[in-house]
Design a protein around this motif. Structure first.
Motif, mmCIF file in Angstrom:
data_model
loop_
_atom_site.group_PDB
_atom_site.id
_atom_site.type_symbol
_atom_site.label_atom_id
_atom_site.label_comp_id
_atom_site.label_asym_id
_atom_site.label_seq_id
_atom_site.Cartn_x
_atom_site.Cartn_y
_atom_site.Cartn_z
ATOM 1 N N ASN A 109 39.188 37.096 46.067
ATOM 2 C CA ASN A 109 38.645 37.263 44.721
ATOM 3 C C ASN A 109 37.997 38.644 44.596
ATOM 4 O OD1 ASN A 109 39.085 34.412 43.957
ATOM 5 N ND2 ASN A 109 37.513 34.006 45.485
ATOM 6 N N PRO A 110 38.595 39.564 43.853
ATOM 7 C CA PRO A 110 37.991 40.891 43.681
ATOM 8 C C PRO A 110 36.753 40.791 42.776
ATOM 9 C CG PRO A 110 40.363 40.948 43.248
ATOM 10 C CD PRO A 110 39.941 39.514 43.251
ATOM 11 N N LEU A 111 35.593 40.905 43.360
ATOM 12 C CA LEU A 111 34.343 40.759 42.619
ATOM 13 C C LEU A 111 33.399 41.917 42.908
ATOM 14 C CD1 LEU A 111 33.498 36.977 43.255
ATOM 15 C CD2 LEU A 111 34.578 37.955 41.223
ATOM 16 N N GLY A 112 32.575 42.215 41.917
ATOM 17 C CA GLY A 112 31.474 43.135 42.101
ATOM 18 C C GLY A 112 30.179 42.384 41.862
ATOM 19 N N ALA A 118 27.467 38.192 39.606
ATOM 20 C CA ALA A 118 28.854 38.510 39.963
ATOM 21 C C ALA A 118 29.673 38.833 38.720
ATOM 22 C CB ALA A 118 29.477 37.330 40.698
ATOM 23 N N TYR A 119 30.640 39.731 38.879
ATOM 24 C CA TYR A 119 31.557 40.042 37.788
ATOM 25 C C TYR A 119 32.916 40.385 38.384
ATOM 26 C CZ TYR A 119 30.483 44.914 39.018
ATOM 27 O OH TYR A 119 30.300 46.097 39.699
ATOM 28 N N ALA A 120 33.966 40.165 37.595
ATOM 29 C CA ALA A 120 35.327 40.374 38.076
ATOM 30 C C ALA A 120 35.709 41.848 38.071
ATOM 31 C CB ALA A 120 36.305 39.589 37.214
ATOM 32 N N LEU A 121 36.405 42.260 39.108
ATOM 33 C CA LEU A 121 37.016 43.589 39.166
ATOM 34 C C LEU A 121 38.494 43.458 38.806
ATOM 35 C CD1 LEU A 121 35.512 44.802 42.575
ATOM 36 C CD2 LEU A 121 34.623 45.246 40.272
ATOM 37 N N VAL A 122 39.072 44.514 38.258
ATOM 38 C CA VAL A 122 40.481 44.491 37.879
ATOM 39 C C VAL A 122 41.240 45.486 38.755
ATOM 40 C CG1 VAL A 122 42.173 44.702 36.034
ATOM 41 C CG2 VAL A 122 39.851 43.929 35.507
ATOM 42 N N PRO A 123 41.955 45.004 39.773
ATOM 43 C CA PRO A 123 42.739 45.901 40.619
ATOM 44 C C PRO A 123 43.819 46.633 39.810
ATOM 45 C CG PRO A 123 42.513 43.737 41.628
ATOM 46 C CD PRO A 123 42.037 43.608 40.217
ATOM 47 N N GLU A 124 44.227 47.760 40.308
ATOM 48 C CA GLU A 124 45.261 48.550 39.632
ATOM 49 C C GLU A 124 46.522 47.719 39.396
ATOM 50 O OE1 GLU A 124 47.929 52.599 40.468
ATOM 51 O OE2 GLU A 124 46.141 52.172 41.670
ATOM 52 N N GLU A 125 46.864 46.837 40.346
ATOM 53 C CA GLU A 125 48.073 46.013 40.235
ATOM 54 C C GLU A 125 47.879 44.815 39.307
ATOM 55 O OE1 GLU A 125 47.828 48.049 44.197
ATOM 56 O OE2 GLU A 125 46.487 46.782 42.993
ATOM 57 N N SER A 127 45.747 42.099 39.977
ATOM 58 C CA SER A 127 45.025 41.075 40.722
ATOM 59 C C SER A 127 45.222 41.318 42.209
ATOM 60 C CB SER A 127 45.538 39.676 40.365
ATOM 61 O OG SER A 127 46.892 39.520 40.768
ATOM 62 N N ALA A 128 44.436 40.633 43.023
ATOM 63 C CA ALA A 128 44.611 40.727 44.475
ATOM 64 C C ALA A 128 45.988 40.211 44.872
ATOM 65 C CB ALA A 128 43.524 39.931 45.188
ATOM 66 N N ALA A 129 46.424 39.114 44.251
ATOM 67 C CA ALA A 129 47.725 38.535 44.585
ATOM 68 C C ALA A 129 48.868 39.493 44.239
ATOM 69 C CB ALA A 129 47.906 37.209 43.852
ATOM 70 N N GLN A 130 48.756 40.171 43.105
ATOM 71 C CA GLN A 130 49.801 41.129 42.732
ATOM 72 C C GLN A 130 49.779 42.348 43.653
ATOM 73 O OE1 GLN A 130 48.434 40.857 38.551
ATOM 74 N NE2 GLN A 130 50.610 40.963 38.009
ATOM 75 N N GLN A 131 48.599 42.729 44.113
ATOM 76 C CA GLN A 131 48.534 43.805 45.100
ATOM 77 C C GLN A 131 49.242 43.377 46.381
ATOM 78 O OE1 GLN A 131 44.981 45.092 47.666
ATOM 79 N NE2 GLN A 131 44.926 46.592 45.998
ATOM 80 N N ALA A 132 48.999 42.135 46.802
ATOM 81 C CA ALA A 132 49.664 41.616 48.000
ATOM 82 C C ALA A 132 51.176 41.626 47.828
ATOM 83 C CB ALA A 132 49.172 40.206 48.297
ATOM 84 N N ALA A 133 51.657 41.210 46.662
ATOM 85 C CA ALA A 133 53.097 41.178 46.415
ATOM 86 C C ALA A 133 53.692 42.583 46.445
ATOM 87 C CB ALA A 133 53.379 40.511 45.072
#
Length: 227
Positions: A109-112, A118-125, A127-133
């Motif tokens: 869970n990408p969090l800050g 707590a608040y959500a971070l938005v990865p460039e991809e 989500s974390a799962a899309q980064q993994a893919a």
């Protein structure tokens, strides 16, 4: 084949698979490893340090083995990614060969965190799962196990964890196996929740659950109704 037949087949298949947990020495990883091993699953926990993983495995017991991350990935059929977000990309990029052909289950869970919580971070991809893919094009990447309390997972006095596990992915056979894996833990149920493009809101919901837990002194999970 009916949905029930498909679920039964996946349940029979997953029982004989080896599950690896990258980041298995952290709270979430240890908890998942403990619960799956308690349910009869073969489990290997991985860490950057093999010695640390072996020590954690010995503490968990129930046949859990420890290894460095590469050996854990290579020796497992399904690999759960439970590493800290700040090491997520680097860890997976270094394991592309070992994870090729494997079902990868991302639960990061990408969090800050700041003074407001707590608040959500938005990865460039997205989500974390899309980064993994993106980093693991030769793997069958899914997303699941985001909303589980590490405290409940690790507490041996807790016999059942009554919660649903939202499972996302592009490969139907892979998501069904992950649903079956979740359902091996007493009280849990795996529920298909969409494709990986929908993973961000599932990952970010953890920020809301953290707020719920702080306000109500709880270990909140999720239940999907009418399914």
């Amino acid at each position: 084949m009916t949905s029930l037949d498909s679920a039964t087949k996946a349940g029979n298949e997953v029982a004989g698979l080896v599950v690896g947990v990258l980041g298995g020495t952290g709270d979430q990883g240890r908890g998942l490893a403990y619960r799956l091993a308690l349910a009869g699953q073969q489990v290997i926990i991985g860490s950057r340090s093999a010695e640390r993983a072996e020590a954690a495995a010995a503490e968990i017991g129930h046949g859990v083995r420890g290894a460095d991350n590469a050996a854990c990935a290579a020796g497992s059929d399904i690999v759960i990614v439970a590493v800290p977000w700040d090491g997520h990309g680097e860890t997976l990029a270094g394991l592309r060969a070992e994870l090729a052909g494997k079902i990868v289950v991302d639960c990061v869970n990408p969090l800050g965190f700041d003074k407001q919580g707590a608040y959500a971070l938005v990865p460039e991809e997205g989500s974390a799962a899309q980064q993994a893919a993106a980093l693991l094009p030769d793997s069958r990447v899914t997303a699941a196990f985001h909303h589980l309390s590490a405290v409940l997972l690790q507490d041996p006095a807790v016999e059942r964890i009554d919660t649903d596990v939202m499972v996302l992915g592009e490969d139907r056979a892979a998501t069904e196996l992950v649903q079956a894996l979740a359902s091996r833990i007493p009280g849990m149920r795996g529920v298909f929740a969409g494709r990986l493009r929908n993973a961000h809101q599932v990952e970010s919901l953890v920020a809301n659950l953290i707020s719920v837990n702080r306000r109500y002194k709880a270990h909140a999970g999720l239940r999907i109704t009418d399914v």
